[in-house]
Structures are given as structure tokens and as C-alpha cells.
Scaffold this motif. Structure first.
Motif, PDB file in Angstrom:
ATOM      1  N   GLU A 278      39.438  39.344  39.011  1.00 32.87           N
ATOM      2  CA  GLU A 278      39.140  39.048  38.061  1.00 32.87           C
ATOM      3  C   GLU A 278      40.021  40.175  37.389  1.00 32.87           C
TER       4      GLU A 278
ATOM      5  N   LEU B 259      37.185  48.692  42.893  1.00 33.38           N
ATOM      6  CA  LEU B 259      37.590  47.445  42.817  1.00 33.38           C
ATOM      7  C   LEU B 259      37.741  46.153  43.494  1.00 33.38           C
TER       8      LEU B 259
ATOM      9  N   LEU C 235      34.649  47.299  36.242  1.00 33.61           N
ATOM     10  CA  LEU C 235      35.505  45.845  35.895  1.00 33.61           C
ATOM     11  C   LEU C 235      34.529  46.353  34.496  1.00 33.61           C
TER      12      LEU C 235
ATOM     13  N   ASP D  85      35.975  42.141  42.343  1.00 38.86           N
ATOM     14  CA  ASP D  85      36.572  42.232  40.996  1.00 38.86           C
ATOM     15  C   ASP D  85      38.226  42.381  40.578  1.00 38.86           C
TER      16      ASP D  85
END
Length: 292
Positions: free
Chosen positions: A189, A182, A155, A186
Motif C-alpha cells: 500500500e 510494515l 501506515l 502495508d
């Protein structure tokens, strides 16, 4: 905006009959399995690959005729084999290198004639602006700005690649393999970051395996390509001038859905036949771009 866009490799079509319309500052997810032409479509819409059918328009610039002009307003985040981060360089080295390249190739002649101290201050300000937009906190990295790319979490590497792209203050940014490797947290995000970039006015094209519900989905599934409207969780912002292919035009008549995974009510769907699109066609087209 794209109308009937198609790109062919030596062994077949990478994608074909891609048609949709969008305004500036939209989030577009190019969704599908690896090998279905996702990256080729991303590179074509950012002026990096030449299409053979149809046309697209980015920021008023027509593709494929104005590819060089589109490249000047379209930045690339991570795209394996095309715009990868160097694992041996530190974060600071990547940022300084991009600032120098930006000043050398994209700056005006007047900017090159400014005093060194002024140019350095402007570069620092541009770096700080891009880092803030990408949500990358250098102080939180293991060795601060001296952290090597090989030591970054995935990330963090994604945030760095987006920061580097944003240093050119593009109107369109493309990111490949957005959700690859991910975790769920993540991934959330990453999409929140891309939504923030889009909300700031930069159109975002993001290749992924699974698109969020609030993005415009361009789905590539084996032999078909289709588009479906986003389902925004909040009231959508009013679009400004057209920029990249991002949001379906409400005035256009819906066409026949082109993939079994999209609902029958999906708007703007387009399809190609099984004999048209091949995984080899996409692989060949990507190989040609990487050699270039």
C-alpha cells in the motif's frame, strides 16, 4: 540530475560519486541498510544538507549553491530527527499547524491580505486535496481528526506525513524509512501511494531497505553506491521537464557496476572505495543536520 555528488562528515564520507539523471514525476528508491548514507543522500537532494563534491540539479536549481530555493520546492515526509510527527498532537492539529505555516511563510503578500473567511476556505481546500492525494480517510481513524499521532498505525502515520508535505504542493518529496516495520500488505500500500503521488507529477525520493522493481534504485551497500534503472510493469509516462534526480538518462554511457548486489547490466552505476565511505561519516553528517 546528480553528477559526482558526495557528502563528507567529520569521520568520513557519508556517500560519494553519486551520478544519475531523471525527469519529473519519477519514483526513486534509495535502497540499502541503515547507516549507509541513505538519509544523508535524501536530505542532500532536497536541499537540507550541503555536499562537498559534485553537484545536483532539482527543478532547474543547482545544488549546493541553491539549497534555500530547492527547499522551497521540495517537501519532506517522515525523516526521524528532522521532520517527525509530534505524538502528542492530533491529526487535526498537525494539519491546522501546517496550513498556518504554509500561509505565513510560503504564501504571497496578496494572500495574507485576503479576508479571513477566504483564507480559511482556501486552507480547508488545500488540506482536503492533500489528504485525498495521501489516501488518508479521517473518518476511518479511531477518533476521526481528533486521533492522536501516537494512536495511528504506522501506515496511517506515513500517509499523514505525506499529506503534510503535499500541502506545500512541492515538485519533489522525500520520505525516509518508507518500509520500516510494515507488513507485506502495508508495504504494498505504501508503494502504491508513492506511485500515485509520482504519477500526479511530484517526483518522489523514498529511502527503503528493499526497492520495488518498477522504481529507479539508488543502492547504498556498505562501501558502495550504485544506481539501476527501473523495470516498469506498464508503459512509462513520457517525462516532462527535469526536476529531481530520478531517472537515468538513456543517452549516457553505462559505467562499471558499483555493488555486488546489482546485476552487471545495471546502468549508471558508480562506486567508492572501502576507505572512502564510513558509517560514522553518515552518522556525523546527520547529527549536524539535526542540531541545526
Amino acid at each position: 540530475m546528480a553528477e559526482g555528488l558526495g557528502l563528507k562528515g567529520p569521520r568520513g564520507w557519508a556517500f560519494r560519486d553519486v551520478s544519475f539523471h531523471a525527469g519529473a514525476g519519477a519514483l526513486v528508491a534509495i535502497e540499502g541498510p541503515s547507516g549507509t548514507g541513505r538519509t544523508c543522500l535524501l536530505l542532500a537532494l532536497t536541499g537540507r544538507m550541503k555536499t562537498q563534491e559534485g553537484h545536483a540539479e532539482v527543478g532547474g536549481l543547482r545544488l549546493p549553491r541553491k539549497m534555500a530555493a530547492v527547499r522551497r520546492i521540495a517537501g519532506l515526509g517522515q525523516v526521524p530527527g528532522v521532520s517527525e510527527l509530534d505524538p502528542s498532537l492530533t491529526v487535526a492539529e498537525h494539519l491546522r499547524e501546517r496550513a498556518l505555516l504554509q500561509r505565513r511563510f510560503d504564501g504571497s503578500v496578496r494572500a495574507l491580505l485576503r479576508r479571513p473567511g477566504t483564507r480559511a476556505a482556501e486552507a480547508r481546500a488545500r488540506i482536503a486535496e492533500a489528504l485525498a492525494a495521501a489516501g488518508l480517510d479521517l473518518a476511518a481513524l479511531p477518533k476521526g481528526e481528533r486521533t492522536s499521532v501516537r494512536d495511528l498505525e504506522r501506515l496511517e502515520a506515513l500517509r499523514l506525513s505525506i499529506a503534510l508535505a503535499l500541502m506545500g504542493r512541492p515538485r519533489l518529496i522525500g520520505v525516509d524509512d518508507t518500509d520500516l516495520k510494515l507488513s507485506d500488505a502495508d508495504r504494498a500500500e505504501a508503494w502504491a501511494l508513492l506511485r500515485a503521488v509520482a504519477a500526479a507529477g511530484t517526483t518522489v525520493l523514498a529511502v527503503c531497505s528493499e526497492a520495488p522493481a518498477d522504481a529507479l534504485r539508488i543502492t547504498t551497500v556498505g562501501t558502495t553506491v550504485s544506481t539501476a534503472a527501473a523495470t516498469p510493469a506498464t508503459e512509462p509516462a513520457e517525462p516532462s521537464e527535469p526536476a529531481a534526480a530520478t531517472e537515468p538518462a538513456a543517452a549516457e554511457e553505462p559505467t562499471e557496476p558499483g555493488t555486488a548486489t546489482e546485476p552487471a547490466a545495471a546502468e549508471g552505476a558508480v562506486a567508492a572505495t572501502e576507505d572512502d565511505i564510513t558509517e560514522e561519516g553518515a552518522a556525523d553528517a546527520l547529527a549536524e543536520t539535526r542540531r541545526a
